[in-house]
Design a protein around this motif. Sequence first.
Motif, PDB file in Angstrom:
ATOM      1  N   GLN A 185       0.849  -1.188   0.000  1.00 44.34           N
ATOM      2  CA  GLN A 185       0.000   0.000   0.000  1.00 44.34           C
ATOM      3  C   GLN A 185       0.885   1.239   0.000  1.00 44.34           C
ATOM      4  O   GLN A 185       2.012   1.223   0.513  1.00 44.34           O
ATOM      5  CB  GLN A 185      -0.936   0.013   1.217  1.00 44.34           C
ATOM      6  N   GLN A 192      -8.374  -1.034   3.346  1.00 48.25           N
ATOM      7  CA  GLN A 192      -8.555  -2.434   3.718  1.00 48.25           C
ATOM      8  C   GLN A 192      -7.239  -3.199   3.582  1.00 48.25           C
ATOM      9  O   GLN A 192      -6.493  -2.999   2.638  1.00 48.25           O
ATOM     10  CB  GLN A 192      -9.622  -3.055   2.817  1.00 48.25           C
ATOM     11  N   ASN A 193      -6.942  -4.038   4.544  1.00 49.58           N
ATOM     12  CA  ASN A 193      -5.764  -4.903   4.582  1.00 49.58           C
ATOM     13  C   ASN A 193      -4.482  -4.182   4.991  1.00 49.58           C
ATOM     14  O   ASN A 193      -3.402  -4.758   4.910  1.00 49.58           O
ATOM     15  CB  ASN A 193      -5.521  -5.597   3.224  1.00 49.58           C
ATOM     16  N   TYR A 194      -4.595  -2.927   5.434  1.00 48.18           N
ATOM     17  CA  TYR A 194      -3.380  -2.226   5.843  1.00 48.18           C
ATOM     18  C   TYR A 194      -2.904  -2.739   7.204  1.00 48.18           C
ATOM     19  O   TYR A 194      -3.694  -3.073   8.078  1.00 48.18           O
ATOM     20  CB  TYR A 194      -3.627  -0.718   5.944  1.00 48.18           C
ATOM     21  N   ASN A 195      -1.585  -2.770   7.349  1.00 45.03           N
ATOM     22  CA  ASN A 195      -0.983  -3.087   8.631  1.00 45.03           C
ATOM     23  C   ASN A 195       0.289  -2.268   8.753  1.00 45.03           C
ATOM     24  O   ASN A 195       1.051  -2.145   7.784  1.00 45.03           O
ATOM     25  CB  ASN A 195      -0.644  -4.585   8.737  1.00 45.03           C
ATOM     26  N   GLN A 200       3.083  -7.729   7.097  1.00 45.47           N
ATOM     27  CA  GLN A 200       1.763  -8.276   7.398  1.00 45.47           C
ATOM     28  C   GLN A 200       0.644  -7.604   6.601  1.00 45.47           C
ATOM     29  O   GLN A 200      -0.508  -8.022   6.662  1.00 45.47           O
ATOM     30  CB  GLN A 200       1.466  -8.138   8.896  1.00 45.47           C
ATOM     31  N   ALA A 201       0.986  -6.563   5.857  1.00 50.93           N
ATOM     32  CA  ALA A 201      -0.019  -5.849   5.067  1.00 50.93           C
ATOM     33  C   ALA A 201      -0.264  -6.561   3.741  1.00 50.93           C
ATOM     34  O   ALA A 201       0.604  -7.270   3.221  1.00 50.93           O
ATOM     35  CB  ALA A 201       0.437  -4.423   4.816  1.00 50.93           C
ATOM     36  N   ARG A 202      -1.459  -6.366   3.224  1.00 53.82           N
ATOM     37  CA  ARG A 202      -1.815  -6.874   1.904  1.00 53.82           C
ATOM     38  C   ARG A 202      -2.360  -5.730   1.065  1.00 53.82           C
ATOM     39  O   ARG A 202      -2.695  -4.674   1.592  1.00 53.82           O
ATOM     40  CB  ARG A 202      -2.855  -7.996   2.030  1.00 53.82           C
ATOM     41  N   TYR A 204      -4.485  -3.013  -0.950  1.00 55.81           N
ATOM     42  CA  TYR A 204      -5.775  -2.333  -0.836  1.00 55.81           C
ATOM     43  C   TYR A 204      -6.358  -2.317  -2.247  1.00 55.81           C
ATOM     44  O   TYR A 204      -6.035  -1.480  -3.062  1.00 55.81           O
ATOM     45  CB  TYR A 204      -5.506  -0.921  -0.303  1.00 55.81           C
ATOM     46  N   ASP A 205      -7.211  -3.304  -2.530  1.00 52.19           N
ATOM     47  CA  ASP A 205      -7.626  -3.554  -3.910  1.00 52.19           C
ATOM     48  C   ASP A 205      -8.373  -2.383  -4.539  1.00 52.19           C
ATOM     49  O   ASP A 205      -8.270  -2.160  -5.738  1.00 52.19           O
ATOM     50  CB  ASP A 205      -8.491  -4.815  -3.974  1.00 52.19           C
TER      51      ASP A 205
END
Length: 479
Positions: A185, A192-195, A200-202, A204-205
């Motif tokens: 990100q 969404q999916n932020y860390n 550990q983050a994915r 943000y579609d």
Amino acid sequence: MTDRFEFSERRRAMLAAIAAAGVSSSVGASVAQAARKVSVSGGSGGERRMTQLIGANGWPVTPANIAMWKEMGITWGRDSVGPGQRNSPDEPIRVDKTGAAFDHDLAPAILANNQNGIHSLLLLGYTPKWNATVDGDSRSAPKDDTVWQRYVEAVVRTYVAPPYNVRHFQIWNEAAGRLTGGSPQATFWHGQNYNVHREQARPYDRAMQDYVELVHVPAARIVRKYGGYVVYGGWPDQGGIETFMKWLEYRSPVVNARMIDWVDYLDTHYLGVDALTPLYERYVATGAARGIWQTEIGDRYMNDPHYLPMYFFKFATWALAHGWDDPNKYVSMVYHWDGVEPYRLTHRGNPRTYNVSGKSLIVLNKTVGGALSRFDGHLAFGPNASGMALRAGSDLVLQVRASPGPRTVTVSGLTGVQPERLGVAMIDALTGESADASAISARSSPDGLSIAFRVPEAVNGGGRGAPMHLAYLVVSQRA
């Protein structure tokens, strides 16, 4: 380089509620469209000068700092406005502060800028933590988009009015999705999916769809309603130009608009000058955008003392070749104008002092201070030297980068001059010192004007590779 701009917290967002209709409006709207037709720098005519290209992040504020900005040729500033409703929705909307911690008064800074020929770009952002989609994260999308709209409206309504007369507003900072280099990100746009722990983050579609629909288009409609100009929110260098174009042309079914339809000035960060050409050809040359800015350049790139003078000299030659018909069309802003790092323009202290990068702007401003125009001739350099040229007033100025020793360049295409009456000086691009007359000579030749110059062994460059020296060869006609 995306992890530098600490504009502190702010609000943001707004969704398709104000979609297809433009924002209806109130006070100020009656003169809005007329105001937008006139550039704050006086329209599209007039001379082009190096100073029109040069900005910095922050405000000068004090008379001493303003004097330093003028000496460096800085005519644009950029900083935050807020803090909005920092703690709760029940607070009044405050837009009177600026700075990373909102610890400086904004109004006097803008008035001082106006009085000293410095233009102000106000950054609109970010989300109050109490309204953040990502819990407690001021850089995330908002839960209630109307909070963002009220903040933007308060800022623009206040500062387009006299005595401030600000016209340029930047929407957010470096909003993007997944970045090259592995960041799932963007640094300043979370969802969404932020860390906070990157591993550990994915991704943000819906990062860009949400930005277009919640933030950019609604804010842009408000800015234009009051006669302001929309500056894109600084596309990060790690985002990729092709991806930038994709989202500029994405048509959201929610707001029934493309982002490019609501952008006046495209904006990127930390790109080289040549990277701007595709944006020019696709959007500026076709009339889709008014110009191209970079609201962040420099930073650690300025560890190379040649970076800044080479960037702005090349930027000027590029602008002259790309329809520079308005003083605000092309701007680049140094990040940051002050600090404790040795590569900043100035070093904090009492008194504040110039670093090498700041001195290089002073030399640039003095050496290439005249009205600029293209040089359509040709430069033929000998071994271990390179450069480019433009006209500044009645002078032809070559910016030359070369290794130590005797070097040559032949200038062809000089028209309207008498070669025997030409004089040439060599000026150190970092210190402004003139070389001894014995180090440079010029003579007329069948190919044009042949210049021989000696580069000192103690060059002013540093860093990796062979040592190089940066200088200006100023060709002027003797009286």
